[in-house]
Design an enzyme around this catalytic site. Structure first.
Site, PDB file in Angstrom:
ATOM      1  N   SER A   1     -72.674   7.126  30.388  1.00 25.09           N
ATOM      2  CA  SER A   1     -71.628   8.046  30.820  1.00 25.09           C
ATOM      3  C   SER A   1     -70.252   7.400  30.663  1.00 25.09           C
ATOM      4  O   SER A   1     -70.134   6.206  30.379  1.00 25.09           O
ATOM      5  CB  SER A   1     -71.860   8.449  32.277  1.00 25.09           C
ATOM      6  OG  SER A   1     -71.837   7.311  33.115  1.00 25.09           O
TER       7      SER A   1
ATOM      8  N   LEU B   1     -68.023   7.797  28.395  1.00 28.58           N
ATOM      9  CA  LEU B   1     -67.597   7.460  27.034  1.00 28.58           C
ATOM     10  C   LEU B   1     -66.338   8.231  26.628  1.00 28.58           C
ATOM     11  O   LEU B   1     -65.638   7.841  25.707  1.00 28.58           O
ATOM     12  CB  LEU B   1     -68.709   7.757  26.027  1.00 28.58           C
ATOM     13  CG  LEU B   1     -69.803   6.709  25.857  1.00 28.58           C
ATOM     14  CD1 LEU B   1     -70.781   7.157  24.778  1.00 28.58           C
ATOM     15  CD2 LEU B   1     -69.224   5.353  25.497  1.00 28.58           C
TER      16      LEU B   1
ATOM     17  N   ASP C   1     -81.027  12.820  30.217  1.00 27.80           N
ATOM     18  CA  ASP C   1     -81.061  13.154  31.645  1.00 27.80           C
ATOM     19  C   ASP C   1     -81.929  14.398  31.860  1.00 27.80           C
ATOM     20  O   ASP C   1     -81.870  15.360  31.084  1.00 27.80           O
ATOM     21  CB  ASP C   1     -79.654  13.473  32.170  1.00 27.80           C
ATOM     22  CG  ASP C   1     -78.736  12.263  32.165  1.00 27.80           C
ATOM     23  OD1 ASP C   1     -79.243  11.138  32.009  1.00 27.80           O
ATOM     24  OD2 ASP C   1     -77.512  12.451  32.306  1.00 27.80           O
TER      25      ASP C   1
ATOM     26  N   LYS D   1     -73.316  -3.260  17.068  1.00 26.62           N
ATOM     27  CA  LYS D   1     -74.734  -2.906  17.045  1.00 26.62           C
ATOM     28  C   LYS D   1     -74.893  -1.390  17.023  1.00 26.62           C
ATOM     29  O   LYS D   1     -74.305  -0.683  17.839  1.00 26.62           O
ATOM     30  CB  LYS D   1     -75.450  -3.492  18.268  1.00 26.62           C
ATOM     31  CG  LYS D   1     -75.561  -5.014  18.254  1.00 26.62           C
ATOM     32  CD  LYS D   1     -76.469  -5.495  17.133  1.00 26.62           C
ATOM     33  CE  LYS D   1     -76.648  -7.014  17.142  1.00 26.62           C
ATOM     34  NZ  LYS D   1     -77.505  -7.458  16.035  1.00 26.62           N
TER      35      LYS D   1
ATOM     36  N   THR E   1     -76.846   3.913  19.247  1.00 23.55           N
ATOM     37  CA  THR E   1     -76.560   5.206  18.612  1.00 23.55           C
ATOM     38  C   THR E   1     -77.812   5.793  17.976  1.00 23.55           C
ATOM     39  O   THR E   1     -78.095   6.994  18.109  1.00 23.55           O
ATOM     40  CB  THR E   1     -75.446   5.041  17.548  1.00 23.55           C
ATOM     41  OG1 THR E   1     -74.222   4.717  18.218  1.00 23.55           O
ATOM     42  CG2 THR E   1     -75.262   6.310  16.739  1.00 23.55           C
TER      43      THR E   1
ATOM     44  N   LYS F   1     -74.974   2.849   7.500  1.00 23.92           N
ATOM     45  CA  LYS F   1     -76.210   2.523   8.220  1.00 23.92           C
ATOM     46  C   LYS F   1     -76.494   3.559   9.301  1.00 23.92           C
ATOM     47  O   LYS F   1     -77.643   4.009   9.455  1.00 23.92           O
ATOM     48  CB  LYS F   1     -76.081   1.128   8.837  1.00 23.92           C
ATOM     49  CG  LYS F   1     -77.336   0.667   9.568  1.00 23.92           C
ATOM     50  CD  LYS F   1     -77.164  -0.738  10.135  1.00 23.92           C
ATOM     51  CE  LYS F   1     -78.421  -1.192  10.880  1.00 23.92           C
ATOM     52  NZ  LYS F   1     -78.240  -2.545  11.469  1.00 23.92           N
TER      53      LYS F   1
ATOM     54  N   VAL G   1     -57.974   3.404  22.269  1.00 29.57           N
ATOM     55  CA  VAL G   1     -56.539   3.541  22.014  1.00 29.57           C
ATOM     56  C   VAL G   1     -55.737   3.056  23.211  1.00 29.57           C
ATOM     57  O   VAL G   1     -56.259   2.937  24.328  1.00 29.57           O
ATOM     58  CB  VAL G   1     -56.160   5.002  21.693  1.00 29.57           C
ATOM     59  CG1 VAL G   1     -56.709   5.428  20.349  1.00 29.57           C
ATOM     60  CG2 VAL G   1     -56.636   5.947  22.797  1.00 29.57           C
TER      61      VAL G   1
ATOM     62  N   CYS H   1     -49.104  18.164  48.878  1.00 21.86           N
ATOM     63  CA  CYS H   1     -50.113  18.750  49.772  1.00 21.86           C
ATOM     64  C   CYS H   1     -50.189  17.961  51.076  1.00 21.86           C
ATOM     65  O   CYS H   1     -49.319  18.093  51.924  1.00 21.86           O
ATOM     66  CB  CYS H   1     -51.456  18.833  49.051  1.00 21.86           C
ATOM     67  SG  CYS H   1     -52.611  19.964  49.861  1.00 21.86           S
TER      68      CYS H   1
ATOM     69  N   GLN I   1     -47.434  17.498  54.221  1.00 17.08           N
ATOM     70  CA  GLN I   1     -47.746  17.720  55.633  1.00 17.08           C
ATOM     71  C   GLN I   1     -47.438  16.482  56.475  1.00 17.08           C
ATOM     72  O   GLN I   1     -46.881  16.584  57.576  1.00 17.08           O
ATOM     73  CB  GLN I   1     -49.223  18.118  55.770  1.00 17.08           C
ATOM     74  CG  GLN I   1     -49.550  19.449  55.120  1.00 17.08           C
ATOM     75  CD  GLN I   1     -51.028  19.788  55.186  1.00 17.08           C
ATOM     76  OE1 GLN I   1     -51.838  19.009  55.685  1.00 17.08           O
ATOM     77  NE2 GLN I   1     -51.399  20.951  54.674  1.00 17.08           N
TER      78      GLN I   1
ATOM     79  N   HIS J   1     -49.943  21.807  44.340  1.00 17.10           N
ATOM     80  CA  HIS J   1     -50.295  20.675  43.472  1.00 17.10           C
ATOM     81  C   HIS J   1     -49.647  20.847  42.103  1.00 17.10           C
ATOM     82  O   HIS J   1     -50.265  21.371  41.158  1.00 17.10           O
ATOM     83  CB  HIS J   1     -51.817  20.588  43.304  1.00 17.10           C
ATOM     84  CG  HIS J   1     -52.534  20.090  44.508  1.00 17.10           C
ATOM     85  ND1 HIS J   1     -52.816  18.759  44.706  1.00 17.10           N
ATOM     86  CD2 HIS J   1     -53.018  20.750  45.591  1.00 17.10           C
ATOM     87  CE1 HIS J   1     -53.461  18.617  45.863  1.00 17.10           C
ATOM     88  NE2 HIS J   1     -53.587  19.808  46.416  1.00 17.10           N
TER      89      HIS J   1
ATOM     90  N   GLU K   1     -49.145  18.739  39.844  1.00 15.28           N
ATOM     91  CA  GLU K   1     -49.756  17.911  38.791  1.00 15.28           C
ATOM     92  C   GLU K   1     -50.714  18.699  37.909  1.00 15.28           C
ATOM     93  O   GLU K   1     -50.950  18.338  36.746  1.00 15.28           O
ATOM     94  CB  GLU K   1     -50.479  16.705  39.401  1.00 15.28           C
ATOM     95  CG  GLU K   1     -51.728  17.015  40.207  1.00 15.28           C
ATOM     96  CD  GLU K   1     -51.479  17.268  41.680  1.00 15.28           C
ATOM     97  OE1 GLU K   1     -52.393  17.049  42.485  1.00 15.28           O
ATOM     98  OE2 GLU K   1     -50.358  17.689  42.028  1.00 15.28           O
TER      99      GLU K   1
END
Length: 535
Positions: free
Chosen positions: A15, A17, A148, A188, A192, A224, A242, A381, A385, A507, A509
Site C-alpha cells: 500500500s 505506492l 486482499d 528487482k 512486480t 524484462k 519526484v 473549524c 472555536q 474548511h 483547504e
C-alpha cells in the site's frame, strides 16, 4: 451520445505506492488535452464512509460540496483537475452491501438467492456507470492491494465491466513497485512479476504498468518486466519518485503515459498543455523566500490526517512565491511540558480541525501566544472555536469558558450545540456537512482575501459559536466578519490589532488547488512572509 471511456487503476505489492496520485495525474494529463474527466474511488472497507474512522486509521476525511465524507484521494482528484467530486465519486463495500441488503429486504430480487456474483458485482458496475455520465473519460481507482480479500468483489466487477464495454472503451493500469536493493546495487522486478501474476489469476491482464521506483528504469529492465508480465515494452512506464507531487503529470507525459492511454482507448485529442503544472513545479522547487508555519494539532504524528491542509499551505506559498516549511507541534506535548520554544521562530501559527478533548488546552495556549505576540494566526473549524474560547477566557475574563464538547458543565459555553441538534444520538453523517453560503463584512481580512461579499465553503462540524455570548465577545474586540445569510451562525472571526488573525468555521483547504490557491491561504502565507522579512 458519445461513449465514456474507462480507465481502471489498481495497485500491487504494497500500500501507499500512490495510486491516488497516479489516477489524479492521469486526470490532469487528459484534461490538459481537452477531455472532460472524472475520478472515482472504490474502497474495500465495510464502513459506509470514512466519517467515523480515526484519522490515525485512515488519514483525512475529505468533504465534498454535497456533504459526502469521503476518502482523502478525492482531495487529490480535485487538486489535479477541475471536476468537483460528489458522493457518487467514492464507493465503499459498506455502501454496496447496504444497498444490496436493502433491495433484498424490499423484495427487489424477486426471491432469488442474493450472491456476490452477480448481485454485488452488478451493484458496483451500476455505481461506476452512474458516476461517469456526461464525461469523456472516467478514471476508477480500486483501493487496497491486489491479493486482499476485501477488494476481490471490486476486481471481479471491473473484470466483467471490461468484457461488457470492450477493450477500446476500458483499460487496466496497474501501479506496482520496483525496489532498488542497495546491497545488490540493482533494481528487482520480482515483486512486480508476482503482483501482475496475482492480477492475471483473477482474469485481469493489465494494459499499462506504472513502475514506482527511485529513478528512471533502463530499457532492458522494462523489457524484462514486459516479458514476464505479458505486456508490450511500450506499455511499461517509470513512475519515478519526484521532489514535489505536482511534477507527476509532467513525468508521466515525458514517459509517454498519456499518449499510450489515448492510443489504447482510440481517442483523438490535441497535445497536452502542461505550462500551468510546469509553473507550479518551478515555484515550489525554486522560490526566492521561505516561511515557517507551526501546525498545532493532535494528529501530527500522521501527516495524512491533514493532507488537504498541508497542500493548501503549499499552494499559499505558490501564491506568494515562497517555500512553506511546516513544523508539526503536538498540542498534548504543550499541555505536558509547556510551550517552551516550540513556536520559536514560527512566522505563522495554524490550529486545524479535530474532535475530542485530547490536546485542547495545548492548542489554546498556542492561540494565546499568537494573539499576544502578534504572530499571524489561522484557525480552521476547531481552530476557530478555540480562538473564541481563548478570547473569552483571557480578554472577556469569562473564567474557564469552554466548548460544551469538552466541558458540559462550563458556566460559559461560548461554543455549543444548536438547540435543534441536542436530540441527535448517531455519529455518522449527523454534522453540518457540505457547502454553505457565508456573507462577508467589507473591510475585513476575509473580504480583502475573497474580494466579494458572499462566498460558499465546505463545513464538517457539530458545534457553533453560542449566540448568547456574541455581544460580549464583540464588545471586547472580537470581530465577527462572516455569518450565515440569516446572520444566525458565526462563520468567521477576526482580531484587528494583529498582522493577520482569522478563524473560520468552514474548511477552506478542501477548495484549494495548486493552479488556483485558496485566497485565505494566500493571505495567511503573505502575512507570515511579511513578518519573516521584518526579522
Amino acid at each position: 451520445m458519445k461513449k465514456t471511456k474507462f480507465i481502471f487503476v489498481t495497485g500491487g505489492v504494497l500500500s501507499s505506492l500512490g495510486k491516488g496520485l497516479a489516477a489524479a495525474s492521469i486526470a490532469a494529463l487528459l484534461e490538459s488535452r481537452g477531455l472532460r474527466v472524472t475520478n472515482q474511488k472504490l474502497d474495500p472497507y465495510i464502513n459506509v464512509d470514512p466519517g467515523t474512522l480515526s484519522p490515525f486509521q485512515h488519514g483525512e476525511v475529505f468533504v465534498t460540496d454535497d456533504g459526502a465524507e469521503t476518502d482523502l484521494d478525492l482531495g487529490h482528484y480535485e487538486r489535479f483537475s477541475s471536476t468537483r467530486m460528489a458522493k457518487c465519486n467514492n464507493l465503499t463495500s459498506g455502501q454496496v452491501y447496504f444497498s444490496v441488503i436493502s433491495k433484498e429486504r424490499k423484495g427487489e430480487y424477486l426471491g432469488k438467492t442474493v450472491q456476490v456474483i452477480p448481485h454485488v458485482t452488478d451493484e458496483i458496475k451500476d455505481y461506476i456507470k452512474s458516476c461517469a455520465v456526461g464525461f469523456d473519460v472516467a478514471i476508477v481507482e480500486v483501493g487496497g492491494t491486489v491479493g486482499d480479500i476485501e477488494s476481490q468483489p471490486f476486481l471481479e466487477a471491473i473484470r466483467q465491466f471490461r468484457n461488457e464495454v470492450g477493450k477500446q472503451n476500458a483499460i487496466f493500469i496497474h501501479l506496482t513497485w520496483v525496489p532498488f536493493i542497495k546491497t545488490a546495487g540493482e533494481v528487482k522486478t520480482k515483486p512486480t512479476q508476482h503482483s501482475v501474476k496475482a492480477l492475471r489469476e483473477i482474469g485481469i491482464q493489465p494494459d499499462i504498468l506504472l513502475c514506482r521506483t527511485e529513478d528512471f528504469l533502463p530499457e532492458e529492465i522494462k523489457a524484462k518486466i514486459a516479458l514476464f508480465c505479458n505486456v508490450e515494452v511500450s506499455s511499461v512506464f517509470t513512475a519515478k519518485d519526484v521532489q514535489c507531487i505536482y511534477e507527476v503529470p509532467i513525468v508521466f507525459h515525458k514517459e509517454g503515459v498519456d499518449n499510450k492511454i489515448v492510443d489504447l482507448l482510440n481517442i483523438w485529442t490535441g497535445m497536452p498543455h502542461l505550462e500551468a503544472w510546469e509553473n507550479v513545479a518551478d515555484r515550489i522547487k525554486n522560490p526566492p523566500h521561505e516561511v515557517c508555519i507551526a501546525i498545532v494539532g493532535k494528529y501530527v504524528n500522521l501527516t495524512d490526517s491533514y493532507k488537504s491542509l498541508n497542500e493548501a499551505l503549499v499552494h499559499g506559498g505558490i501564491a506568494n512565491n515562497c517555500r512553506v516549511n511546516l513544523r508539526f507541534v503536538d498540542s498534548e506535548k504543550i499541555e505536558k511540558e509547556g510551550l517552551g520554544d516550540l513556536l520559536e521562530g514560527a512566522d505563522g501559527v495554524l490550529v486545524p480541525g479535530g474532535f475530542g478533548e485530547r490536546g485542547i488546552e495545548g492548542m489554546i495556549t498556542a492561540i494565546q501566544f499568537a494573539r499576544e505576540h502578534k504572530v499571524p494566526y489561522f484557525g480552521i473549524c476547531l481552530g476557530m472555536q478555540l480562538a473564541v474560547v481563548e478570547f473569552a477566557r483571557h480578554v472577556c475574563k469569562l473564567e474557564k469558558a469552554n466548548s460544551s464538547e469538552f466541558d458540559k458543565d462550563t458556566a460559559y459555553p461560548v461554543i455549543d450545540y444548536l438547540p435543534e441538534q441536542r436530540s441527535i444520538k448517531e455519529m455518522g453523517a449527523t454534522m453540518r456537512l457540505g457547502a454553505y453560503a457565508c456573507l462577508l463584512e467589507a473591510g475585513s481580512f476575509a473580504f480583502d482575501a475573497y474580494g466579494v461579499s458572499e462566498i460558499s465553503e465546505r463545513h464538517r462540524h457539530r458545534y457553533e459559536v453560542n449566540n448568547t455570548f456574541r455581544d460580549i465577545l464583540v464588545e471586547k474586540g472580537l470581530h465577527i466578519t462572516g455569518t450565515s445569510p440569516d446572520r444566525r451562525l458565526v462563520e468567521i472571526v477576526e482580531i484587528k490589532d494583529n498582522p493577520w488573525f482569522l478563524g473560520c468555521q468552514f474548511h477552506p483547504e478542501f477548495k484549494s488547488r495548486p493552479t488556483s490557491p485558496h485566497p485565505l491561504f494566500g493571505k495567511f502565507i503573505g502575512a507570515a512572509l511579511k513578518c519573516n522579512l521584518k526579522k
